[in-house]
Scaffold this motif. Structure first.
Motif, PDB file in Angstrom:
ATOM      1  N   LEU A 183      -6.588   6.484  19.503  1.00 40.31           N
ATOM      2  CA  LEU A 183      -7.457   5.631  18.684  1.00 40.31           C
ATOM      3  C   LEU A 183      -7.374   6.006  17.205  1.00 40.31           C
ATOM      4  N   ILE A 184      -7.256   7.291  16.923  1.00 39.45           N
ATOM      5  CA  ILE A 184      -7.109   7.734  15.529  1.00 39.45           C
ATOM      6  C   ILE A 184      -5.791   7.211  14.964  1.00 39.45           C
ATOM      7  N   SER A 185      -4.714   7.281  15.750  1.00 45.29           N
ATOM      8  CA  SER A 185      -3.408   6.789  15.297  1.00 45.29           C
ATOM      9  C   SER A 185      -3.436   5.284  15.027  1.00 45.29           C
ATOM     10  N   VAL A 186      -4.078   4.542  15.914  1.00 44.83           N
ATOM     11  CA  VAL A 186      -4.190   3.089  15.724  1.00 44.83           C
ATOM     12  C   VAL A 186      -4.981   2.775  14.466  1.00 44.83           C
ATOM     13  N   GLU A 187      -6.047   3.497  14.261  1.00 43.71           N
ATOM     14  CA  GLU A 187      -6.865   3.278  13.064  1.00 43.71           C
ATOM     15  C   GLU A 187      -6.057   3.554  11.801  1.00 43.71           C
ATOM     16  N   GLN A 188      -5.244   4.601  11.803  1.00 50.11           N
ATOM     17  CA  GLN A 188      -4.418   4.920  10.639  1.00 50.11           C
ATOM     18  C   GLN A 188      -3.371   3.831  10.386  1.00 50.11           C
ATOM     19  N   LEU A 189      -2.797   3.269  11.455  1.00 51.13           N
ATOM     20  CA  LEU A 189      -1.829   2.179  11.290  1.00 51.13           C
ATOM     21  C   LEU A 189      -2.487   0.941  10.690  1.00 51.13           C
ATOM     22  N   ILE A 190      -3.692   0.649  11.135  1.00 52.17           N
ATOM     23  CA  ILE A 190      -4.410  -0.513  10.614  1.00 52.17           C
ATOM     24  C   ILE A 190      -4.726  -0.319   9.133  1.00 52.17           C
ATOM     25  N   LEU A 191      -5.167   0.868   8.784  1.00 51.79           N
ATOM     26  CA  LEU A 191      -5.468   1.136   7.374  1.00 51.79           C
ATOM     27  C   LEU A 191      -4.210   1.057   6.524  1.00 51.79           C
ATOM     28  N   LYS A 192      -3.097   1.509   7.050  1.00 52.82           N
ATOM     29  CA  LYS A 192      -1.830   1.450   6.317  1.00 52.82           C
ATOM     30  C   LYS A 192      -1.422  -0.002   6.089  1.00 52.82           C
ATOM     31  N   ASP A 193      -1.567  -0.850   7.101  1.00 52.08           N
ATOM     32  CA  ASP A 193      -1.219  -2.260   6.961  1.00 52.08           C
ATOM     33  C   ASP A 193      -2.151  -2.981   5.995  1.00 52.08           C
ATOM     34  N   LYS A 194      -3.399  -2.572   5.940  1.00 53.98           N
ATOM     35  CA  LYS A 194      -4.336  -3.200   5.006  1.00 53.98           C
ATOM     36  C   LYS A 194      -3.916  -2.949   3.562  1.00 53.98           C
ATOM     37  N   ARG A 195      -3.309  -1.789   3.324  1.00 54.71           N
ATOM     38  CA  ARG A 195      -2.900  -1.434   1.965  1.00 54.71           C
ATOM     39  C   ARG A 195      -1.551  -2.031   1.580  1.00 54.71           C
ATOM     40  N   ALA A 196      -0.826  -2.600   2.527  1.00 59.08           N
ATOM     41  CA  ALA A 196       0.492  -3.157   2.236  1.00 59.08           C
ATOM     42  C   ALA A 196       0.355  -4.379   1.326  1.00 59.08           C
ATOM     43  N   VAL A 197       1.231  -4.463   0.349  1.00 59.38           N
ATOM     44  CA  VAL A 197       1.217  -5.569  -0.599  1.00 59.38           C
ATOM     45  C   VAL A 197       2.398  -6.481  -0.267  1.00 59.38           C
ATOM     46  N   PRO A 198       2.153  -7.784  -0.081  1.00 61.01           N
ATOM     47  CA  PRO A 198       3.255  -8.691   0.241  1.00 61.01           C
ATOM     48  C   PRO A 198       4.181  -8.872  -0.956  1.00 61.01           C
ATOM     49  N   THR A 199       5.453  -9.108  -0.665  1.00 67.57           N
ATOM     50  CA  THR A 199       6.416  -9.339  -1.741  1.00 67.57           C
ATOM     51  C   THR A 199       6.183 -10.723  -2.342  1.00 67.57           C
ATOM     52  N   SER A 200       6.727 -10.944  -3.528  1.00 67.09           N
ATOM     53  CA  SER A 200       6.476 -12.204  -4.236  1.00 67.09           C
ATOM     54  C   SER A 200       7.117 -13.402  -3.535  1.00 67.09           C
ATOM     55  N   ASP A 201       8.180 -13.201  -2.796  1.00 73.88           N
ATOM     56  CA  ASP A 201       8.856 -14.331  -2.147  1.00 73.88           C
ATOM     57  C   ASP A 201       8.404 -14.545  -0.698  1.00 73.88           C
ATOM     58  N   LEU A 202       7.341 -13.886  -0.298  1.00 70.85           N
ATOM     59  CA  LEU A 202       6.863 -14.027   1.083  1.00 70.85           C
ATOM     60  C   LEU A 202       6.465 -15.467   1.392  1.00 70.85           C
ATOM     61  N   THR A 203       5.746 -16.093   0.497  1.00 67.44           N
ATOM     62  CA  THR A 203       5.305 -17.470   0.717  1.00 67.44           C
ATOM     63  C   THR A 203       6.505 -18.399   0.879  1.00 67.44           C
ATOM     64  N   ASP A 204       7.505 -18.227   0.031  1.00 65.16           N
ATOM     65  CA  ASP A 204       8.701 -19.073   0.111  1.00 65.16           C
ATOM     66  C   ASP A 204       9.425 -18.880   1.443  1.00 65.16           C
ATOM     67  N   ARG A 205       9.556 -17.634   1.867  1.00 63.47           N
ATOM     68  CA  ARG A 205      10.249 -17.378   3.142  1.00 63.47           C
ATOM     69  C   ARG A 205       9.496 -17.977   4.324  1.00 63.47           C
ATOM     70  N   VAL A 206       8.178 -17.841   4.324  1.00 56.43           N
ATOM     71  CA  VAL A 206       7.369 -18.402   5.421  1.00 56.43           C
ATOM     72  C   VAL A 206       7.469 -19.924   5.430  1.00 56.43           C
ATOM     73  N   MET A 207       7.350 -20.540   4.273  1.00 55.56           N
ATOM     74  CA  MET A 207       7.416 -22.005   4.195  1.00 55.56           C
ATOM     75  C   MET A 207       8.786 -22.513   4.615  1.00 55.56           C
ATOM     76  N   ASN A 208       9.854 -21.833   4.223  1.00 53.25           N
ATOM     77  CA  ASN A 208      11.206 -22.255   4.622  1.00 53.25           C
ATOM     78  C   ASN A 208      11.401 -22.145   6.132  1.00 53.25           C
ATOM     79  N   SER A 209      10.876 -21.089   6.715  1.00 51.02           N
ATOM     80  CA  SER A 209      11.027 -20.950   8.172  1.00 51.02           C
ATOM     81  C   SER A 209      10.211 -22.013   8.900  1.00 51.02           C
ATOM     82  N   LEU A 210       9.039 -22.371   8.355  1.00 53.20           N
ATOM     83  CA  LEU A 210       8.242 -23.442   8.966  1.00 53.20           C
ATOM     84  C   LEU A 210       8.953 -24.781   8.866  1.00 53.20           C
TER      85      LEU A 210
END
Length: 139
Positions: A43-70
């Motif tokens: 549970l401690i490991s899972v909590e640390q992974l969640i906190l790490k993902d919360k701090r992740a910053v998306p790249t500037s082209d993320l929206t473009d890549r998602v829209m193109n795949s859609l």
């Protein structure tokens, strides 16, 4: 404290929401129970992974890549829908045609077998006699 009670309190233990007495009981149980301690560590490991993902910053082209795949996925779905619209009526028409031809073939075979049967001689003579008697009456 047993394992079931400890597992129920483990989330609150990690968040520090238990009373001091309950915190002490859970700590004592974790010190003597390896399976509950393992669950605690997971549970401690899972909590640390969640906190790490919360701090992740998306790249500037993320929206473009998602829209193109859609867009590419919607083209595939649209193509499948068009094919289905064309092929479904064709398959239905082919099925109906095969059913009609099959019925005609079965009917022809059935009638051909029926006509091969011989008529008893008595019936044949009865027909001839009725025709002759009709001829006599008409004269």
């Amino acid at each position: 404290m047993n394992c079931i009670e400890c597992e129920k309190l483990l989330f609150d233990f990690l968040e520090g929401k238990l009373s001091p007495d309950q915190m002490k009981e859970v700590k004592q149980h974790l010190n003597r129970c390896p399976s509950c301690l393992e669950l605690h560590n997971i549970l401690i490991s899972v909590e640390q992974l969640i906190l790490k993902d919360k701090r992740a910053v998306p790249t500037s082209d993320l929206t473009d890549r998602v829209m193109n795949s859609l867009r590419s996925e919607s083209k595939i779905v649209h193509l499948e829908t068009k094919l289905q619209r064309v092929l479904q009526p064709l398959l239905i028409a082919a099925s109906i045609t095969l059913a009609i031809l099959g019925g005609m073939s079965i009917g022809n075979n059935y009638n051909a077998r029926k006509s091969v049967q011989k008529v008893p001689i008595e019936l044949a003579l009865m027909d001839d006699l009725s025709i002759e008697s009709f001829d006599i009456i008409m004269q």
